[in-house]
Design a protein around this motif. Structure first.
Motif, PDB file in Angstrom:
ATOM      1  N   TYR A 197       0.824  -1.219   0.000  1.00 50.62           N
ATOM      2  CA  TYR A 197       0.000   0.000   0.000  1.00 50.62           C
ATOM      3  C   TYR A 197       0.858   1.270   0.000  1.00 50.62           C
ATOM      4  O   TYR A 197       0.392   2.349   0.343  1.00 50.62           O
ATOM      5  CB  TYR A 197      -0.971  -0.025   1.183  1.00 50.62           C
ATOM      6  N   HIS A 198       2.123   1.118  -0.386  1.00 48.36           N
ATOM      7  CA  HIS A 198       3.000   2.287  -0.444  1.00 48.36           C
ATOM      8  C   HIS A 198       2.689   3.113  -1.705  1.00 48.36           C
ATOM      9  O   HIS A 198       2.044   2.628  -2.634  1.00 48.36           O
ATOM     10  CB  HIS A 198       4.465   1.854  -0.409  1.00 48.36           C
ATOM     11  N   SER A 199       3.248   4.316  -1.736  1.00 47.49           N
ATOM     12  CA  SER A 199       2.877   5.228  -2.835  1.00 47.49           C
ATOM     13  C   SER A 199       3.777   5.089  -4.056  1.00 47.49           C
ATOM     14  O   SER A 199       3.370   5.440  -5.159  1.00 47.49           O
ATOM     15  CB  SER A 199       2.944   6.680  -2.351  1.00 47.49           C
ATOM     16  N   HIS A 200       5.021   4.672  -3.860  1.00 49.96           N
ATOM     17  CA  HIS A 200       6.023   4.563  -4.938  1.00 49.96           C
ATOM     18  C   HIS A 200       6.244   5.923  -5.608  1.00 49.96           C
ATOM     19  O   HIS A 200       6.514   5.991  -6.809  1.00 49.96           O
ATOM     20  CB  HIS A 200       5.626   3.509  -5.994  1.00 49.96           C
ATOM     21  N   LEU A 201       6.090   6.980  -4.835  1.00 49.65           N
ATOM     22  CA  LEU A 201       6.195   8.337  -5.408  1.00 49.65           C
ATOM     23  C   LEU A 201       7.551   8.986  -5.132  1.00 49.65           C
ATOM     24  O   LEU A 201       7.801  10.103  -5.594  1.00 49.65           O
ATOM     25  CB  LEU A 201       5.089   9.242  -4.833  1.00 49.65           C
ATOM     26  N   TYR A 223      12.444  17.030   7.157  1.00 48.97           N
ATOM     27  CA  TYR A 223      13.359  16.959   8.308  1.00 48.97           C
ATOM     28  C   TYR A 223      14.727  16.411   7.895  1.00 48.97           C
ATOM     29  O   TYR A 223      15.767  16.949   8.270  1.00 48.97           O
ATOM     30  CB  TYR A 223      12.683  16.083   9.358  1.00 48.97           C
ATOM     31  N   VAL A 224      14.749  15.326   7.081  1.00 46.24           N
ATOM     32  CA  VAL A 224      16.055  14.772   6.702  1.00 46.24           C
ATOM     33  C   VAL A 224      16.827  15.768   5.820  1.00 46.24           C
ATOM     34  O   VAL A 224      18.044  15.854   5.897  1.00 46.24           O
ATOM     35  CB  VAL A 224      15.975  13.376   6.020  1.00 46.24           C
ATOM     36  N   ARG A 225      16.096  16.533   5.034  1.00 46.23           N
ATOM     37  CA  ARG A 225      16.794  17.539   4.218  1.00 46.23           C
ATOM     38  C   ARG A 225      17.436  18.594   5.127  1.00 46.23           C
ATOM     39  O   ARG A 225      18.576  19.026   4.906  1.00 46.23           O
ATOM     40  CB  ARG A 225      15.824  18.199   3.251  1.00 46.23           C
ATOM     41  N   ARG A 256      13.955  -1.351   3.912  1.00 42.49           N
ATOM     42  CA  ARG A 256      15.230  -0.603   3.952  1.00 42.49           C
ATOM     43  C   ARG A 256      15.718  -0.453   5.388  1.00 42.49           C
ATOM     44  O   ARG A 256      16.910  -0.559   5.663  1.00 42.49           O
ATOM     45  CB  ARG A 256      15.057   0.788   3.326  1.00 42.49           C
ATOM     46  N   LEU A 257      14.754  -0.159   6.294  1.00 45.08           N
ATOM     47  CA  LEU A 257      15.163   0.110   7.679  1.00 45.08           C
ATOM     48  C   LEU A 257      15.382  -1.173   8.472  1.00 45.08           C
ATOM     49  O   LEU A 257      16.418  -1.330   9.131  1.00 45.08           O
ATOM     50  CB  LEU A 257      14.084   0.964   8.368  1.00 45.08           C
ATOM     51  N   MET A 258      14.427  -2.093   8.394  1.00 45.96           N
ATOM     52  CA  MET A 258      14.444  -3.225   9.319  1.00 45.96           C
ATOM     53  C   MET A 258      14.904  -4.544   8.699  1.00 45.96           C
ATOM     54  O   MET A 258      14.869  -5.578   9.354  1.00 45.96           O
ATOM     55  CB  MET A 258      13.047  -3.401   9.945  1.00 45.96           C
ATOM     56  N   TRP A 268      26.067   1.945  -0.793  1.00 48.55           N
ATOM     57  CA  TRP A 268      25.135   0.952  -1.347  1.00 48.55           C
ATOM     58  C   TRP A 268      23.741   1.570  -1.526  1.00 48.55           C
ATOM     59  O   TRP A 268      23.135   1.480  -2.602  1.00 48.55           O
ATOM     60  CB  TRP A 268      25.077  -0.287  -0.436  1.00 48.55           C
ATOM     61  N   TYR A 269      23.238   2.225  -0.489  1.00 48.86           N
ATOM     62  CA  TYR A 269      21.879   2.799  -0.589  1.00 48.86           C
ATOM     63  C   TYR A 269      21.809   3.886  -1.669  1.00 48.86           C
ATOM     64  O   TYR A 269      20.800   4.023  -2.351  1.00 48.86           O
ATOM     65  CB  TYR A 269      21.421   3.372   0.760  1.00 48.86           C
ATOM     66  N   LEU A 270      22.886   4.647  -1.781  1.00 53.12           N
ATOM     67  CA  LEU A 270      22.871   5.711  -2.791  1.00 53.12           C
ATOM     68  C   LEU A 270      22.916   5.122  -4.201  1.00 53.12           C
ATOM     69  O   LEU A 270      22.444   5.734  -5.154  1.00 53.12           O
ATOM     70  CB  LEU A 270      24.075   6.651  -2.567  1.00 53.12           C
TER      71      LEU A 270
HETATM   72  C1  LIG Z   1      18.390   3.229   4.989  1.00 51.50           C
HETATM   73  C2  LIG Z   1      17.343   4.031   4.281  1.00 51.50           C
HETATM   74  C3  LIG Z   1      17.646   4.676   3.095  1.00 51.50           C
HETATM   75  C4  LIG Z   1      16.680   5.448   2.443  1.00 51.50           C
HETATM   76  N1  LIG Z   1      17.014   6.079   1.282  1.00 51.50           N
HETATM   77  C5  LIG Z   1      16.104   6.863   0.655  1.00 51.50           C
HETATM   78  C6  LIG Z   1      16.432   7.537  -0.555  1.00 51.50           C
HETATM   79  O1  LIG Z   1      17.529   7.418  -1.071  1.00 51.50           O
HETATM   80  N2  LIG Z   1      15.478   8.306  -1.140  1.00 51.50           N
HETATM   81  C7  LIG Z   1      14.237   8.446  -0.591  1.00 51.50           C
HETATM   82  O2  LIG Z   1      13.403   9.150  -1.163  1.00 51.50           O
HETATM   83  N3  LIG Z   1      13.910   7.838   0.546  1.00 51.50           N
HETATM   84  C8  LIG Z   1      14.797   7.037   1.189  1.00 51.50           C
HETATM   85  N4  LIG Z   1      14.438   6.401   2.337  1.00 51.50           N
HETATM   86  C9  LIG Z   1      13.122   6.679   2.935  1.00 51.50           C
HETATM   87  C10 LIG Z   1      11.999   5.728   2.501  1.00 51.50           C
HETATM   88  O3  LIG Z   1      12.394   4.399   2.725  1.00 51.50           O
HETATM   89  C11 LIG Z   1      11.604   5.917   1.051  1.00 51.50           C
HETATM   90  O4  LIG Z   1      11.276   7.275   0.832  1.00 51.50           O
HETATM   91  C12 LIG Z   1      10.370   5.100   0.695  1.00 51.50           C
HETATM   92  O5  LIG Z   1      10.594   3.736   0.962  1.00 51.50           O
HETATM   93  C13 LIG Z   1      10.036   5.310  -0.775  1.00 51.50           C
HETATM   94  O6  LIG Z   1       8.956   4.512  -1.154  1.00 51.50           O
HETATM   95  P1  LIG Z   1       7.499   5.117  -1.369  1.00 51.50           P
HETATM   96  O7  LIG Z   1       7.575   6.259  -2.290  1.00 51.50           O
HETATM   97  O8  LIG Z   1       6.618   3.985  -1.728  1.00 51.50           O
HETATM   98  O9  LIG Z   1       7.213   5.662   0.078  1.00 51.50           O
HETATM   99  P2  LIG Z   1       5.894   5.694   0.963  1.00 51.50           P
HETATM  100  O10 LIG Z   1       6.021   4.653   2.013  1.00 51.50           O
HETATM  101  O11 LIG Z   1       4.704   5.672   0.133  1.00 51.50           O
HETATM  102  O12 LIG Z   1       6.035   7.113   1.687  1.00 51.50           O
HETATM  103  C14 LIG Z   1       5.547   8.301   1.060  1.00 51.50           C
HETATM  104  C15 LIG Z   1       6.646   9.286   0.798  1.00 51.50           C
HETATM  105  O13 LIG Z   1       7.146   9.804   2.005  1.00 51.50           O
HETATM  106  C16 LIG Z   1       8.514  10.142   1.867  1.00 51.50           C
HETATM  107  N5  LIG Z   1       9.249   9.425   2.911  1.00 51.50           N
HETATM  108  C17 LIG Z   1       8.866   8.327   3.585  1.00 51.50           C
HETATM  109  N6  LIG Z   1       9.774   7.990   4.510  1.00 51.50           N
HETATM  110  C18 LIG Z   1      10.765   8.892   4.401  1.00 51.50           C
HETATM  111  C19 LIG Z   1      11.995   9.071   5.080  1.00 51.50           C
HETATM  112  N7  LIG Z   1      12.394   8.284   6.073  1.00 51.50           N
HETATM  113  N8  LIG Z   1      12.778  10.092   4.683  1.00 51.50           N
HETATM  114  C20 LIG Z   1      12.407  10.928   3.682  1.00 51.50           C
HETATM  115  N9  LIG Z   1      11.258  10.795   3.021  1.00 51.50           N
HETATM  116  C21 LIG Z   1      10.442   9.792   3.378  1.00 51.50           C
HETATM  117  C22 LIG Z   1       8.945   9.711   0.479  1.00 51.50           C
HETATM  118  O14 LIG Z   1       8.965  10.831  -0.364  1.00 51.50           O
HETATM  119  C23 LIG Z   1       7.855   8.751   0.050  1.00 51.50           C
HETATM  120  O15 LIG Z   1       7.637   8.730  -1.324  1.00 51.50           O
HETATM  121  C24 LIG Z   1      15.386   5.590   3.006  1.00 51.50           C
HETATM  122  C25 LIG Z   1      15.085   4.928   4.189  1.00 51.50           C
HETATM  123  C26 LIG Z   1      16.043   4.166   4.817  1.00 51.50           C
HETATM  124  C27 LIG Z   1      15.693   3.496   6.106  1.00 51.50           C
END
Ligand SMILES: Cc1cc2nc3c(=O)[nH]c(=O)nc-3n(C[C@H](O)[C@H](O)[C@H](O)COP(=O)(O)OP(=O)(O)OC[C@H]3O[C@@H](n4cnc5c(N)ncnc54)[C@H](O)[C@@H]3O)c2cc1C
Ligand code: SF4
Length: 518
Positions: A269-273, A318-320, A374-376, A395-397
């Motif tokens: 159910y994530h957004s992939h955005l 916040y991370v920015r 990614r986290l757990m 690796w993550y980058l």
């Molecule tokens: C080790 C690690 C590395 C990560 N590296 C990245 C990365 O390189 N780029 C990245 O965009 N996110 C990163 N994230 C945060 C997060 O995992 C991803 O944003 C998310 O999984 C992207 O999938 P989604 O768009 O389906 O997110 P969803 O779960 O649908 O979340 C919605 C949106 O919220 C924002 N978001 C959610 N969690 C975070 C977070 N912790 N920090 C910043 N934004 C967040 C993203 O823009 C995301 O698209 C990382 C997390 C971890 C633990």
């Protein structure tokens, strides 16, 4: 020849026609500069999906610029004479085009900012760096929030953002009477699984993207990952369709299953955005507004909408702020003095640990894994193993389509690896394999047992969890939030400690796993 007034630099993650860099743009006087360069794919060993995502989105943006009548100087990766790095290409083009000044929106990456500044200085050219108004908060606003605070917790910043931008507010109070619905958002799927999750919206590669895919497959053949199922949104129209599909189909259950995992399905159910947001194909304001509207229209419950908005308006901003107020020292932090190498199988997925194998396979196939993976899963394992943070960061980058340093680095170094010693999190996120067992059915199909900490069938997460606590017992004892875990480790007998250490050593030596002995 008329003089070129401004050369407007647009980087691969700045694909927004309304960016500040274009304010006052005059097609008769100014021109846009974009460059595909190999260094951006090799300074970390970028995966094929990540390279293709950036190049395909850049080439589509170039078409949008042309359609908007903005003159463009675009260097393709495969064009003759491509200089190979942003700095070298820009330098060469400045000599050729002789602009009176350079203009750009603030870049998202410290390294790139330094490189462009160096070129401008060497060429004695004014460089105007404009605020990146893509974000709700400026770096200056974040710095003001941070000033005088001992700790920088996301929650307080998020509440300020909600108030300042009037998001999910009723006067001065949060809608629903609570700021945070996290406690409602931690469900796992039942044994029957996630059920009929709507299929992920796919964008079949058009001719432009197919050309990029062929180029990446040829030029970066040795890089990890595959492009066989590449279907990411690379145009503005596709990005908007992705947002609409998420809000309509997934947002109602986003919160409830935010932390859940299911084998073979990273999308859930994530957004992939994230990639569309980070490349600036989507604006966070339109994303937050669409989610808020879904709540007011009765389409999605408050817990889901608040949970989603917290990710964008809270975590992302916040991370920015952390990145730009802590760099450049931040990238060097290693609070736990972790020195191990990242296992080579992170780049191939060749492990017999079911949860890791699944997360890595999805990562390499799609350039995507959801947050909890990614986290757990991948992050937790590297933390427990004691991998040097810079290797985890590289690796993550490299592997994710959404990876840009300002967001990746604090998430990796801070949130996941605790390498910043507590700037982002009040304690390391450590857990045994039982956490993964609670959130997914992976352990049922795994040869390891999450309940065992030593012995041949012990889950490596569980062994390494106890080993982690033993190795860092003295430091963690000073952290009140770790007191329960520290008490538990203190109860281990010498024999139990010895057994954990032996098994952990075998894991570190690679003696456990597909090519190992046990
Ligand atoms: C080790 C690690 C590395 C990560 N590296 C990245 C990365 O390189 N780029 C990245 O965009 N996110 C990163 N994230 C945060 C997060 O995992 C991803 O944003 C998310 O999984 C992207 O999938 P989604 O768009 O389906 O997110 P969803 O779960 O649908 O979340 C919605 C949106 O919220 C924002 N978001 C959610 N969690 C975070 C977070 N912790 N920090 C910043 N934004 C967040 C993203 O823009 C995301 O698209 C990382 C997390 C971890 C633990
Ligand atoms: S037993 Fe351990 S390694 Fe296997 S799936 Fe569960 S948590 Fe992962």
């Amino acid at each position: 020849m008329t003089e070129l007034r401004s050369l407007v630099i647009v980087l691969g993650d700045q694909l927004d026609l309304d960016a500040a860099a274009f304010d006052g743009f005059d097609a008769a006087l100014d021109a846009v500069w974009m460059a595909e360069v190999a260094e951006e794919s090799t300074h970390v060993w970028s995966s094929k999906p990540r390279i293709a995502m950036f190049l395909a989105a850049m080439r589509h943006f170039a078409l949008e610029l042309q359609a908007a009548g903005r003159p463009l100087h675009y260097s393709r990766l495969d064009s003759e004479g491509n200089a190979g790095s942003l700095g070298a290409q820009l330098k060469a083009d400045i000599l050729r085009l002789r602009p009176a000044r350079l203009v750009m929106t603030a870049p998202g990456d410290w390294r790139v900012l330094q490189a462009i500044r160096a070129v401008a200085e060497a060429g004695d050219l004014p460089l105007e760096i404009r605020e990146d108004r893509h974000f709700f908060a400026s770096v200056r606003e974040f710095a003001a929030h941070a000033r005088g605070r001992k700790t920088l917790r996301m929650e307080y910043f998020y509440r300020e953002q909600r108030k300042r931008h009037d998001v999910l507010m009723q006067g001065d109070e949060p809608v629903g009477g609570r700021w945070n619905f996290d406690a409602d958002n931690r469900e796992a799927f039942s044994a029957d699984g996630p059920g009929a999750v709507p299929p992920r919206i796919r964008f079949e590669p058009d001719a432009v993207t197919r050309e990029v895919i062929a180029l990446v497959n040829a030029r970066f053949a040795q890089h990890p990952g595959s492009l066989d199922s590449f279907a990411w949104p690379v145009t503005r129209v596709q990005a908007l369709k992705s947002l609409q599909a998420f809000v309509e189909q997934r947002l109602p259950l986003f919160g409830r299953y935010q932390d859940a995992m299911w084998p073979g399905d990273p999308w859930l159910y994530h957004s992939h955005l994230s990639a569309a947001l980070n490349l600036k194909r989507l604006n966070p304001r339109e994303v937050v507004a669409a989610a808020e509207r879904a709540y007011h229209d009765g389409h999605a419950p408050l817990a889901s909408v608040e949970g989603f908005i917290r990710q964008i308006l809270g975590w992302r901003e916040y991370v920015r702020g952390i990145y730009w107020t802590q760099m450049p020292d931040y990238a060097q932090r290693n609070a736990l003095n972790a020195r191990a190498d990242l296992p080579a199988w992170y780049w191939t997925g060749d492990t017999d640990m079911a949860c890791l194998r699944d997360a890595l396979a999805q990562t390499l196939t799609h350039g995507y894994a959801n947050h909890i993976q990614r986290l757990m899963v991948t992050g937790l394992y590297a933390l427990l193993l004691g991998v040097e943070p810079r290797q985890v960061h590289a690796w993550y980058l490299a592997v994710y389509v959404d990876a840009v340093e300002w967001v990746e680095l604090p998430n990796t170094l801070g949130m996941s690896q605790y390498a910043d010693g507590g700037v982002m999190g009040s304690k390391p996120y450590v857990a045994t394999g039982k956490y993964i067992q609670r959130m997914s059915p992976h352990c049922k199909a795994c040869r390891y047992d999450p309940a065992q900490r030593s012995g041949d069938s012990a889950c490596p997460f569980t062994t390494l969890y106890w080993d982690f606590l033993m190795r860092h017992e003295a430091v963690l004892a000073g952290n009140p939030r770790m007191s329960l875990q520290v008490k538990n480790v203190a109860r281990l007998t010498d024999v139990q400690r010895q057994q954990v250490s032996e098994r952990a050593t075998a894991i570190r030596r690679g003696e456990v796993g597909p090519s190992g002995r046990t």
